[in-house]
Design a protein around this motif. Structure first.
Motif, mmCIF file in Angstrom:
data_model
loop_
_atom_site.group_PDB
_atom_site.id
_atom_site.type_symbol
_atom_site.label_atom_id
_atom_site.label_comp_id
_atom_site.label_asym_id
_atom_site.label_seq_id
_atom_site.Cartn_x
_atom_site.Cartn_y
_atom_site.Cartn_z
ATOM 1 N N VAL A 1 71.538 -5.136 -96.039
ATOM 2 C CA VAL A 1 70.459 -6.257 -95.812
ATOM 3 C C VAL A 1 70.266 -7.153 -97.272
ATOM 4 O O VAL A 1 70.830 -6.360 -98.313
ATOM 5 N N PRO A 2 69.424 -8.156 -97.173
ATOM 6 C CA PRO A 2 69.519 -8.803 -98.477
ATOM 7 C C PRO A 2 68.386 -8.270 -99.236
ATOM 8 O O PRO A 2 67.283 -8.532 -99.042
ATOM 9 N N ALA A 3 68.874 -7.737 -100.467
ATOM 10 C CA ALA A 3 67.739 -7.082 -101.222
ATOM 11 C C ALA A 3 66.702 -8.181 -101.724
ATOM 12 O O ALA A 3 66.928 -9.468 -102.262
ATOM 13 N N GLY A 4 65.498 -7.631 -101.682
ATOM 14 C CA GLY A 4 64.495 -8.295 -102.279
ATOM 15 C C GLY A 4 64.056 -9.603 -101.233
ATOM 16 O O GLY A 4 63.124 -10.396 -101.696
ATOM 17 N N ALA A 5 64.556 -9.753 -99.990
ATOM 18 C CA ALA A 5 64.134 -10.928 -99.122
ATOM 19 C C ALA A 5 62.960 -11.057 -98.711
ATOM 20 O O ALA A 5 62.282 -11.948 -98.391
ATOM 21 N N TRP A 6 62.235 -9.944 -98.515
ATOM 22 C CA TRP A 6 60.896 -9.915 -98.287
ATOM 23 C C TRP A 6 59.636 -9.772 -99.446
ATOM 24 O O TRP A 6 58.542 -9.254 -99.099
ATOM 25 N N PHE B 1 64.361 -1.129 -95.303
ATOM 26 C CA PHE B 1 63.025 -1.753 -95.452
ATOM 27 C C PHE B 1 62.467 -1.753 -97.167
ATOM 28 O O PHE B 1 62.287 -2.586 -97.457
ATOM 29 N N LEU B 2 63.108 -0.712 -97.636
ATOM 30 C CA LEU B 2 62.810 -0.242 -99.013
ATOM 31 C C LEU B 2 63.538 -1.468 -99.980
ATOM 32 O O LEU B 2 63.213 -2.015 -100.831
ATOM 33 N N ALA B 3 64.896 -1.731 -99.396
ATOM 34 C CA ALA B 3 65.617 -2.921 -100.125
ATOM 35 C C ALA B 3 65.142 -4.181 -99.791
ATOM 36 O O ALA B 3 65.303 -5.013 -100.823
ATOM 37 N N LEU B 4 64.814 -4.413 -98.585
ATOM 38 C CA LEU B 4 64.254 -5.914 -98.448
ATOM 39 C C LEU B 4 62.803 -6.100 -99.272
ATOM 40 O O LEU B 4 62.775 -7.187 -99.710
ATOM 41 N N THR B 5 61.987 -5.066 -99.325
ATOM 42 C CA THR B 5 60.791 -5.275 -99.648
ATOM 43 C C THR B 5 60.444 -5.080 -101.307
ATOM 44 O O THR B 5 59.820 -5.622 -101.937
ATOM 45 N N GLY B 6 61.483 -4.279 -101.661
ATOM 46 C CA GLY B 6 61.486 -3.807 -103.255
ATOM 47 C C GLY B 6 60.232 -2.985 -103.573
ATOM 48 O O GLY B 6 59.980 -2.533 -104.802
#
Length: 202
Positions: free
Chosen positions: A188-193, A146-151
């Motif tokens: 997961v794709p970093a920053g995707a969200w 979650f943290l990787a996705l959202t930054g």
């Protein structure tokens, strides 16, 4: 995107089953926010929480003091620790337009997104935890993803929280949890969200 630049709180609802560390995940996420100088709030839904029963927990993260104490009915993000709960009424209820869902599953992201009608990322968090920790508890892996996705927050702060939480269990347990965080964050794709965070807090 960081918690220090939020115009309004990010609201997250976490769904799981008793015994999966659902409430612990909420408190860990809020504590990670506090470690980064933000404000964090976490609490469970009250009621019978027998092992295996559905459990919900709520997290708010903001750059200002949080005064709202109500349950989160319109979350920007859902973290679902048991994919079977996707079929339980109420799990997806209130997800904001533009919101997103993170699921403990090995299903295809696009298939899940079509089924749920929202951007969705699947991570086999339980399987990763079993491989690295020897126990299929998905909460730490899902938080790292979650943290990787959202930054929104850094996984280094999550590692610090994990270190303090598990230090009494020994250095090996801490190391394995750090390894799990690294594996989940890179899966997961970093920053995707990041755009979803902007939309939710504008």
């Amino acid at each position: 995107m960081t918690a220090a630049s939020l115009a309004s709180p990010v609201e997250v609802r976490i769904h799981g089953r008793g015994g999966q560390g659902n409430v612990a995940a909420a408190y860990m996420l809020a504590a990670t926010a506090i470690r980064e100088g933000a404000f964090g709030q976490a609490f469970p839904a009250f009621g019978a929480e027998r092992r295996g029963a559905p459990v919900a927990a709520f997290v708010r993260i903001a750059d200002h003091r949080l005064r709202r104490r109500s349950q989160i009915r319109q979350p920007a993000f859902l973290i679902v620790q048991d994919a079977a709960l996707l079929g339980v009424p109420g799990t997806l209820a209130g997800l904001r337009p533009g919101g997103a869902v993170l699921v403990n599953s090995d299903a295809d992201d696009d298939d899940l997104a079509r089924r749920l009608g929202a951007p969705t990322v699947a991570l086999p968090a339980g399987a990763l935890a079993r491989e690295i920790l020897g126990r299929p508890v998905p909460n730490t892996a899902l938080l790292a993803a979650f943290l990787a996705l959202t930054g929104l927050l850094g996984n280094d702060a999550l590692k610090e929280e994990v270190t303090d939480r598990f230090a009494p269990k020994g250095e090996e347990v801490v190391r394995r949890n750090h390894d799990l965080i690294d594996r989940a964050a890179t899966a997961v794709p970093a920053g995707a969200w990041e755009e979803a965070v902007h939309a939710a807090t504008a």
